[in-house]
Design a protein around this motif. Structure first.
Motif, PDB file in Angstrom:
ATOM      1  N   LEU A   1      14.076  -3.987 -16.483  1.00 25.20           N
ATOM      2  CA  LEU A   1      14.648  -2.747 -16.992  1.00 25.20           C
ATOM      3  C   LEU A   1      14.235  -1.576 -16.113  1.00 25.20           C
ATOM      4  O   LEU A   1      13.148  -1.580 -15.515  1.00 25.20           O
ATOM      5  N   PRO A   2      15.049  -0.536 -16.012  1.00 24.63           N
ATOM      6  CA  PRO A   2      14.760   0.583 -15.110  1.00 24.63           C
ATOM      7  C   PRO A   2      13.468   1.299 -15.484  1.00 24.63           C
ATOM      8  O   PRO A   2      13.087   1.374 -16.657  1.00 24.63           O
ATOM      9  N   GLY A   3      12.813   1.842 -14.459  1.00 20.69           N
ATOM     10  CA  GLY A   3      11.604   2.622 -14.671  1.00 20.69           C
ATOM     11  C   GLY A   3      10.750   2.615 -13.421  1.00 20.69           C
ATOM     12  O   GLY A   3      10.957   1.802 -12.514  1.00 20.69           O
TER      13      GLY A   3
ATOM     14  N   GLU B   1      26.744  -0.922 -16.120  1.00 20.68           N
ATOM     15  CA  GLU B   1      26.567   0.443 -15.634  1.00 20.68           C
ATOM     16  C   GLU B   1      25.275   1.078 -16.123  1.00 20.68           C
ATOM     17  O   GLU B   1      24.828   2.074 -15.560  1.00 20.68           O
ATOM     18  N   ASP B   2      24.683   0.525 -17.149  1.00 26.23           N
ATOM     19  CA  ASP B   2      23.431   1.046 -17.699  1.00 26.23           C
ATOM     20  C   ASP B   2      22.506  -0.124 -17.999  1.00 26.23           C
ATOM     21  O   ASP B   2      22.507  -0.663 -19.108  1.00 26.23           O
TER      22      ASP B   2
ATOM     23  N   THR C   1       7.711   1.589 -13.011  1.00 29.93           N
ATOM     24  CA  THR C   1       7.299   0.196 -12.993  1.00 29.93           C
ATOM     25  C   THR C   1       8.272  -0.541 -13.894  1.00 29.93           C
ATOM     26  O   THR C   1       8.254  -0.346 -15.116  1.00 29.93           O
ATOM     27  N   PRO C   2       9.144  -1.366 -13.339  1.00 25.76           N
ATOM     28  CA  PRO C   2      10.182  -1.964 -14.179  1.00 25.76           C
ATOM     29  C   PRO C   2       9.591  -2.769 -15.336  1.00 25.76           C
ATOM     30  O   PRO C   2       8.686  -3.579 -15.146  1.00 25.76           O
ATOM     31  N   ALA C   3      10.102  -2.510 -16.526  1.00 24.68           N
ATOM     32  CA  ALA C   3       9.737  -3.347 -17.669  1.00 24.68           C
ATOM     33  C   ALA C   3      10.483  -4.667 -17.568  1.00 24.68           C
ATOM     34  O   ALA C   3      11.536  -4.769 -16.932  1.00 24.68           O
ATOM     35  N   MET C   4       9.920  -5.690 -18.203  1.00 26.74           N
ATOM     36  CA  MET C   4      10.542  -7.005 -18.219  1.00 26.74           C
ATOM     37  C   MET C   4      10.721  -7.454 -19.661  1.00 26.74           C
ATOM     38  O   MET C   4       9.837  -7.252 -20.497  1.00 26.74           O
ATOM     39  N   LEU C   5      11.858  -8.070 -19.952  1.00 23.10           N
ATOM     40  CA  LEU C   5      12.079  -8.762 -21.215  1.00 23.10           C
ATOM     41  C   LEU C   5      12.297 -10.231 -20.914  1.00 23.10           C
ATOM     42  O   LEU C   5      13.022 -10.574 -19.961  1.00 23.10           O
ATOM     43  N   VAL C   6      11.692 -11.096 -21.732  1.00 21.18           N
ATOM     44  CA  VAL C   6      11.860 -12.533 -21.527  1.00 21.18           C
ATOM     45  C   VAL C   6      12.149 -13.201 -22.862  1.00 21.18           C
ATOM     46  O   VAL C   6      11.590 -12.830 -23.899  1.00 21.18           O
TER      47      VAL C   6
END
Length: 351
Positions: A230-232, A294-295, A234-239
């Motif tokens: 995910l954008p940021g 797009e998002d 430090t990119p967040a991660m979802l698993v």
């Protein structure tokens, strides 16, 4: 305002396509009703163009956003990936393990025969626990900063890597003791940090060729599937996770699916989204995660209380759900869509 999308949900009872319209959802098409859908990818620059892998059948292409399909490759397709640097380049992985590439959007194909020249001791690891025990390609990752770098997940069989766009290959599975590999990616904009989700662990590596290390601090589940960044800063991660592998899911509590998040590139994890649609003891598995084209902060999740390894078992067919989160996984809402248990998910702009 977020642009409208089309959602392509692949199930063991065909493909379901919906489009968002004026705050509601319209079913566009249902296709391949007797087919098992195991892979989907599409073009970002031409969102009406989507590729669909139907097991025991072939790869299909639509040019009209799912209204009609034509077969462009024949075979037991288990993985499809569009090269993010050149959308005319399509990779297909099949069962048993073979890898193919098209340079012209699926008109002509060549086999990447270097895969078959891997050492015998590597290929000896290629198998599958359920009859007919044929291994397959599960995921193909083309590095977005260098398309010559390919990583391929084998189920079962490990991870293979190429630095020369598929001419030569090496096994890069060291450190993973159970070679049921589901999904691999590098961290965004990096070539020195990779992650891989497997049936018995989540791993990271600065160089997969030097071996993998477990990255599981905070997990209360041990089966891992799709993950997204995910954008940021430090990119967040979802698993997407579950408790033990599908062979255990005949128990009353089924998969015990859950979603976890990391905000520090897998140094630690926390469970997120527990609530109405992701209950504490969830029977469904979160098989698929997909992002708004797009998002990318908007994430869709495809759920189903079904085991991919049991596509021929009618008793395993069940209800599916598609959820959406707009806050990096803290909260999820269910889309008002009726479908069988979801297996794979793709979200495209609705032009």
């Amino acid at each position: 305002m977020v642009s409208p999308v089309r959602v392509y949900a692949g199930t063991q009872e065909g493909l379901f396509v919906w489009r968002s319209k004026n705050g509601s959802w319209e079913k566009v098409a249902v296709s391949f009703e007797t087919g098992t859908i195991d892979s989907i990818d599409g073009l970002r620059s031409q969102p009406n163009v989507v590729y669909l892998g139907v097991t025991q059948d072939g790869l299909y292409r639509t040019d009209d956003a799912g209204k009609s399909w034509r077969r462009v490759f024949e075979g037991n397709v288990r993985a499809v990936t569009v090269d993010p640097t050149d959308e005319q380049v399509i990779y297909v992985g099949i069962e048993p393990i073979h890898l193919y590439r098209s340079e012209d959007g699926g008109k002509r194909w060549e086999e990447l025969t270097g895969v078959q020249t891997l050492p015998a001791e590597v290929k000896a690891q290629w198998s599958y626990p359920r009859p007919p025990h044929r291994e397959h390609v599960r995921h193909i990752f083309v590095h977005p900063a260098d398309p010559k770098i390919l990583h391929v997940c084998l189920e079962h069989g490990g991870i293979i890597r190429s630095f020369d766009r598929g001419q030569s290959w090496q096994d890069v599975s060291r450190g993973i003791d159970y070679l049921d590999i589901h999904h691999i990616s590098s961290a965004p904009n990096r070539k020195d940090l990779y992650f891989v989700a497997t049936a018995r662990g989540f791993f990271k590596a600065s160089d997969p060729g030097q071996g993998w290390q477990r990255a599981e601090s905070g997990f209360t589940r041990d089966y891992f599937h799709d993950f997204v960044f995910l954008p940021g800063p430090t990119p967040a991660m979802l698993v997407a996770t579950a408790d033990k592998s599908p062979g255990y899911w005949d128990r009353p509590e089924r998969a015990q699916g859950a979603v976890f998040r990391s905000r520090n590139l897998a140094q630690s994890w926390e469970r997120v989204g527990v609530g109405k649609w992701l209950p504490e003891n969830m029977q469904q598995m979160v098989w698929a995660l997909a992002q708004h084209p797009e998002d990318p902060s908007i994430v869709y999740a495809g759920l189903g209380a079904v085991s991919r390894g049991r596509s021929a078992d009618a008793t395993q067919k069940g209800h599916g759900d598609i959820l959406v989160s707009t806050d990096q996984g803290d909260n999820w809402d269910r889309l008002p869509l009726d479908l069988p248990a979801d297996r794979v998910l793709f979200v495209a702009s609705d032009s």
